[in-house]
Design an enzyme around this catalytic site. Sequence first.
Site, short mmCIF file in Angstrom:
data_model
loop_
_atom_site.label_atom_id
_atom_site.label_comp_id
_atom_site.label_asym_id
_atom_site.label_seq_id
_atom_site.Cartn_x
_atom_site.Cartn_y
_atom_site.Cartn_z
N LEU A 51 0.83 -1.10 -0.08
CA LEU A 51 -0.31 0.13 0.00
C LEU A 51 1.63 1.01 0.12
O LEU A 51 1.56 1.32 0.10
CB LEU A 51 -1.23 0.18 0.83
N ASP A 52 0.46 2.71 -0.69
CA ASP A 52 1.00 3.69 -0.29
C ASP A 52 1.37 4.13 0.94
O ASP A 52 1.06 3.51 1.54
CB ASP A 52 0.43 4.84 -1.71
N LYS A 53 2.51 4.81 0.82
CA LYS A 53 2.81 5.32 2.18
C LYS A 53 1.38 6.11 2.91
O LYS A 53 1.14 5.70 3.96
CB LYS A 53 4.17 5.62 2.61
#
Length: 222
Positions: A51-53
């Site tokens: 998942l993106d940050k």
Amino acid sequence: MIAILYQDNDCVAVMKPAGVAAIPETAKDSASLNALLEQQLGQRVFPVHRLDKDVSGVILYALTAAAHRFLNTAFEKRQVRKTYLAVVHGAVPADRGFICRPLREFGSGRMGVDDAKGKPSETRYEVLSRSTGFSLVRLHPLTGRRHQLRVHLYSVGHPIAGDERYGDPALRQGHPRLMLTATGISLHLPNGNRLSLRDHLPLDFSEAARATYGFDLSGLRL
């Protein structure tokens, strides 16, 4: 303490907070979810997807090398169903539909649509609610390209609220966070059982959806 949603001998599913990288960003990064989870469990964990940050929500890690291979294959063969919830700018006109736009990386980590050179990418969406200036949408990525949901929604004129990378810079101010979260995942596990997690929402997302955008998520079937 990282919230554990499911754990067996092969894998663990947890809730990733927004603002925490899923994997180490540098060799000595001890603040990533990967590192924090290893410290909490006292064992090595293997990332199988990301998942993106700035994205929160349900994420899965393998606990053994064999499980890592099994789960990687499941993701590669698109045998995993992932569900997300997002608040996007504007009133999405159709109640449901597909976004089929090929994507590729253009440099500096930025992704974009490229009909000639992009990789096939597909996202299914359903509009759950609309308020003044925003829509609440449920998303199912059928492919797993980097930044796929963010770029697909931006490409059809409905960037995700709080996205500081994609969309009109004039619309990026005044948002409490990136309004994208993974609410569930469904797949067959190495032990033969089927894991089906759904309706998992972080509190900061629910509160922002209500206070900033006018969406009450209590009791909402995700």
